[in-house]
Motif scaffolding. Structure first.
Motif, PDB file in Angstrom:
ATOM      1  N   LYS A  61       0.830  -1.208   0.000  1.00 46.89           N
ATOM      2  CA  LYS A  61       0.000   0.000   0.000  1.00 46.89           C
ATOM      3  C   LYS A  61       0.866   1.259   0.000  1.00 46.89           C
ATOM      4  O   LYS A  61       0.588   2.231  -0.707  1.00 46.89           O
ATOM      5  N   ARG A  62       1.931   1.253   0.818  1.00 48.76           N
ATOM      6  CA  ARG A  62       2.834   2.414   0.866  1.00 48.76           C
ATOM      7  C   ARG A  62       3.473   2.665  -0.499  1.00 48.76           C
ATOM      8  O   ARG A  62       3.554   3.797  -0.962  1.00 48.76           O
TER       9      ARG A  62
ATOM     10  N   PHE B 280       2.617   5.229  -7.427  1.00 49.37           N
ATOM     11  CA  PHE B 280       2.320   4.618  -8.733  1.00 49.37           C
ATOM     12  C   PHE B 280       1.472   5.556  -9.587  1.00 49.37           C
ATOM     13  O   PHE B 280       0.446   6.072  -9.150  1.00 49.37           O
ATOM     14  N   LYS B 281       1.906   5.771 -10.826  1.00 43.86           N
ATOM     15  CA  LYS B 281       1.148   6.572 -11.783  1.00 43.86           C
ATOM     16  C   LYS B 281       0.959   5.734 -13.051  1.00 43.86           C
ATOM     17  O   LYS B 281       1.918   5.444 -13.753  1.00 43.86           O
ATOM     18  N   LYS B 282      -0.280   5.351 -13.309  1.00 44.94           N
ATOM     19  CA  LYS B 282      -0.563   4.512 -14.474  1.00 44.94           C
ATOM     20  C   LYS B 282      -0.604   5.354 -15.736  1.00 44.94           C
ATOM     21  O   LYS B 282      -0.839   6.561 -15.703  1.00 44.94           O
ATOM     22  N   GLY B 283      -0.340   4.679 -16.853  1.00 47.80           N
ATOM     23  CA  GLY B 283      -0.448   5.343 -18.140  1.00 47.80           C
ATOM     24  C   GLY B 283      -1.895   5.418 -18.585  1.00 47.80           C
ATOM     25  O   GLY B 283      -2.827   5.128 -17.827  1.00 47.80           O
ATOM     26  N   THR B 284      -2.083   5.779 -19.843  1.00 51.72           N
ATOM     27  CA  THR B 284      -3.451   5.890 -20.371  1.00 51.72           C
ATOM     28  C   THR B 284      -3.978   4.537 -20.824  1.00 51.72           C
ATOM     29  O   THR B 284      -5.177   4.395 -21.083  1.00 51.72           O
ATOM     30  N   GLY B 285      -3.100   3.545 -20.906  1.00 47.69           N
ATOM     31  CA  GLY B 285      -3.508   2.209 -21.332  1.00 47.69           C
ATOM     32  C   GLY B 285      -3.876   1.330 -20.148  1.00 47.69           C
ATOM     33  O   GLY B 285      -4.215   1.806 -19.067  1.00 47.69           O
ATOM     34  N   LYS B 286      -3.780   0.040 -20.359  1.00 40.78           N
ATOM     35  CA  LYS B 286      -4.190  -0.896 -19.303  1.00 40.78           C
ATOM     36  C   LYS B 286      -3.032  -1.200 -18.354  1.00 40.78           C
ATOM     37  O   LYS B 286      -1.853  -0.956 -18.656  1.00 40.78           O
TER      38      LYS B 286
ATOM     39  N   SER C  79       7.964  -1.418 -10.499  1.00 42.49           N
ATOM     40  CA  SER C  79       8.393  -2.595  -9.745  1.00 42.49           C
ATOM     41  C   SER C  79       8.411  -2.302  -8.250  1.00 42.49           C
ATOM     42  O   SER C  79       9.092  -1.392  -7.789  1.00 42.49           O
ATOM     43  N   ILE C  80       7.637  -3.095  -7.492  1.00 39.17           N
ATOM     44  CA  ILE C  80       7.617  -3.006  -6.032  1.00 39.17           C
ATOM     45  C   ILE C  80       8.346  -4.232  -5.495  1.00 39.17           C
ATOM     46  O   ILE C  80       7.970  -5.365  -5.779  1.00 39.17           O
ATOM     47  N   VAL C  81       9.398  -3.990  -4.725  1.00 40.78           N
ATOM     48  CA  VAL C  81      10.318  -5.061  -4.350  1.00 40.78           C
ATOM     49  C   VAL C  81      10.351  -5.239  -2.840  1.00 40.78           C
ATOM     50  O   VAL C  81      10.599  -4.289  -2.091  1.00 40.78           O
ATOM     51  N   LEU C  82      10.104  -6.464  -2.402  1.00 36.05           N
ATOM     52  CA  LEU C  82      10.273  -6.849  -1.004  1.00 36.05           C
ATOM     53  C   LEU C  82      11.655  -7.479  -0.889  1.00 36.05           C
ATOM     54  O   LEU C  82      11.910  -8.528  -1.462  1.00 36.05           O
ATOM     55  N   SER C  83      12.547  -6.832  -0.162  1.00 36.80           N
ATOM     56  CA  SER C  83      13.956  -7.227  -0.193  1.00 36.80           C
ATOM     57  C   SER C  83      14.249  -8.416   0.714  1.00 36.80           C
ATOM     58  O   SER C  83      13.842  -8.449   1.875  1.00 36.80           O
ATOM     59  N   ASP C  84      15.008  -9.383   0.175  1.00 36.48           N
ATOM     60  CA  ASP C  84      15.474 -10.511   0.992  1.00 36.48           C
ATOM     61  C   ASP C  84      16.991 -10.654   0.921  1.00 36.48           C
ATOM     62  O   ASP C  84      17.534 -11.699   1.261  1.00 36.48           O
ATOM     63  N   ILE C  85      17.681  -9.594   0.480  1.00 39.76           N
ATOM     64  CA  ILE C  85      19.136  -9.645   0.358  1.00 39.76           C
ATOM     65  C   ILE C  85      19.740  -8.498   1.160  1.00 39.76           C
ATOM     66  O   ILE C  85      19.249  -7.362   1.130  1.00 39.76           O
ATOM     67  N   LEU C  86      20.798  -8.801   1.890  1.00 32.61           N
ATOM     68  CA  LEU C  86      21.435  -7.811   2.753  1.00 32.61           C
ATOM     69  C   LEU C  86      21.886  -6.600   1.958  1.00 32.61           C
ATOM     70  O   LEU C  86      22.507  -6.725   0.903  1.00 32.61           O
ATOM     71  N   GLY C  87      21.563  -5.411   2.482  1.00 35.74           N
ATOM     72  CA  GLY C  87      21.930  -4.186   1.801  1.00 35.74           C
ATOM     73  C   GLY C  87      20.969  -3.775   0.707  1.00 35.74           C
ATOM     74  O   GLY C  87      21.144  -2.730   0.085  1.00 35.74           O
ATOM     75  N   ASP C  88      19.971  -4.587   0.413  1.00 37.78           N
ATOM     76  CA  ASP C  88      18.921  -4.299  -0.575  1.00 37.78           C
ATOM     77  C   ASP C  88      19.448  -3.966  -1.977  1.00 37.78           C
ATOM     78  O   ASP C  88      19.016  -2.980  -2.588  1.00 37.78           O
ATOM     79  N   PRO C  89      20.377  -4.766  -2.526  1.00 39.31           N
ATOM     80  CA  PRO C  89      20.828  -4.500  -3.894  1.00 39.31           C
ATOM     81  C   PRO C  89      19.744  -4.908  -4.894  1.00 39.31           C
ATOM     82  O   PRO C  89      19.451  -6.085  -5.078  1.00 39.31           O
ATOM     83  N   LEU C  90      19.126  -3.923  -5.558  1.00 38.44           N
ATOM     84  CA  LEU C  90      17.979  -4.187  -6.415  1.00 38.44           C
ATOM     85  C   LEU C  90      18.270  -5.222  -7.500  1.00 38.44           C
ATOM     86  O   LEU C  90      17.414  -6.026  -7.847  1.00 38.44           O
ATOM     87  N   ASP C  91      19.474  -5.184  -8.040  1.00 40.08           N
ATOM     88  CA  ASP C  91      19.758  -6.080  -9.165  1.00 40.08           C
ATOM     89  C   ASP C  91      19.998  -7.521  -8.723  1.00 40.08           C
ATOM     90  O   ASP C  91      20.125  -8.407  -9.562  1.00 40.08           O
TER      91      ASP C  91
END
Length: 411
Positions: free
Chosen positions: A27-28, A33-39, A181-193
């Motif tokens: 929710k946070r 989030f800003k959706k486009g004009t499409g689906k 992309s909403i990411v729930l981190s499970d890696i130390l330091g939260d490296p997105l990649d």
């Protein structure tokens, strides 16, 4: 006193996990989030995928369709308009591959006005997979990496290059659609990649690193796999916005608050624990020995992160169970200390347990049953040792995944 410690442990575990469930976190993140004009289509992958998707659909009823790919027994019901799939973890299986094909088929036709709401959590590396080598070989390489003691960053550096969706490649397939992309981190330091091997993130790892890891652990690879390690992953993506929500830091804070409510003085040792599970257990036990006879206050030492197990035996268990069983040796004979360690997702290794609990009576209880703790540790069989003395922690799938928390309680 021992029974009181176990009750306190169970309370801390429940309150800690409840505090990091993904509903509020999603929710946070959706506020930006800003959706486009499409689906808008939804793709959710990982151990927390169902919970994240369920929360998102409640917040955004205009999601047109979507797919969830999560671990077996982690789907908790129907989500309107969403196809829910269960698949293999920690080793991908045919259900992982088929579910990922459905996700790719969903996003390929999208245009620049459309948006992919991509919900990602730990476990996605196995669950969300489109292999560039035969599936059987990918499964074998995954097993090699899990058994050799490689950490999650090393494992994912290899897996990215053998996959058609990891290391930013999923976002490439989704283009020109935007990916939120909403990411729930499970890696130390939260490296997105590195979280779930970064399907929608430019990859910071290099071919040279992947080749060095393969050599370091003497991985058995086909010529095709070796060639893929030399092919670079996407380094730039213009269609992705990523938000990290939830991490092991929040899990440690929740454990600290729960312990404080029970009258303990909490000390967070680290939220970056990364070592052999046996060593972590021994370390916590050594703190117990140093502090258990002071007697003037109740203490809770908290460590969050993710340990590793170097598989040498053929037993059953997981890193949290091995940590707890290892701690039992140092705790032996102490009447006022206990160690427990749990995975926030409710599963520890290929078992139905979330983790393990040990106290000053664990070793003697095993001896009474004719069981030698060292033999069980040598065989990586913590599950069966702890099961024999009621030391397993079983929560069932929790719907979240933000690493592990290990706690030493001194009453």
């Amino acid at each position: 006193m021992i029974s009181s410690l176990r009750k306190d442990a169970d309370i801390i575990i429940k309150k800690s996990i409840d505090a990091v469930l993904p509903d509020e976190a999603v929710k946070r993140a959706l506020k930006g989030f800003k959706k486009g004009t499409g689906k808008v289509v939804l793709v959710a992958a990982g151990k927390a995928a169902w919970q994240m998707a369920n929360a998102a659909v409640k917040e955004m009823p205009d999601i047109s369709e979507g797919i969830v790919v999560t671990k077996y027994d982690h789907v908790k019901g129907n989500i309107p308009g969403i196809t829910c799939c269960e698949a293999g973890h920690p080793v991908p299986d045919e259900n992982s591959f088929s579910a990922t094909r459905k996700a790719l088929d969903l996003v390929r036709p999208l245009g620049e006005d459309d948006t992919v709401l991509f919900l990602l959590s730990g476990g996605g590396s196995a669950l969300f997979e489109s292999p560039l080598i035969p599936g059987e070989e990918l499964q074998d390489i995954t097993k090699q990496l899990l058994a050799c003691g490689a950490d999650i960053v090393e494992i994912n550096t290899i897996r990215k290059r053998l996959s058609g969706v990891k290391g930013g490649r999923f976002a490439e397939v989704a283009a020109p659609a935007k990916v939120y992309s909403i990411v729930l981190s499970d890696i130390l330091g939260d490296p997105l990649d590195m979280i779930a091997s970064g399907p929608a993130v430019p990859d910071t790892s290099t071919c040279q690193q992947a080749q060095e890891i393969a050599a370091r652990y003497n991985l058995k690879l086909s010529d095709e796999a070796r060639n893929l390690l030399g092919k670079e992953t996407p380094k730039e993506l213009s269609n992705v916005t990523s938000v990290i929500t939830g991490s092991v830091r929040e899990l440690c804070t929740a454990a600290s608050n729960a312990a404080k409510d029970l009258g303990y003085e909490p000390i967070i040792l680290t939220d970056m624990l990364s070592c052999e599970a046996k060593d972590a257990g021994s370390f916590l036990a050594s703190i117990a020995i140093s502090n258990s006879r002071k007697g003037d206050k109740k203490l809770a030492f908290i460590a969050g992160g993710e340990t590793v197990v170097h598989l040498k035996g053929t037993g059953k268990g997981g890193r949290n169970q091995e940590l707890a069983l290892s701690a039992a040796i140092g705790l032996n004979g102490l009447s006022n200390a206990a160690v427990f360690s749990v995975g926030s997702d409710g599963t520890d290794g290929p078992t139905d347990a979330a983790g393990g609990y040990a106290d000053g009576e664990t070793v003697s209880d095993l001896k009474e049953k004719g069981l030698n703790i060292n033999l069980y540790l040598d065989n990586n069989d913590a599950y069966n040792a702890l099961k024999a003395v009621d030391g397993l922690i079983i929560t069932g799938p929790t719907g979240t995944n933000v690493n592990d928390v290990s706690v030493l309680l001194i009453s």
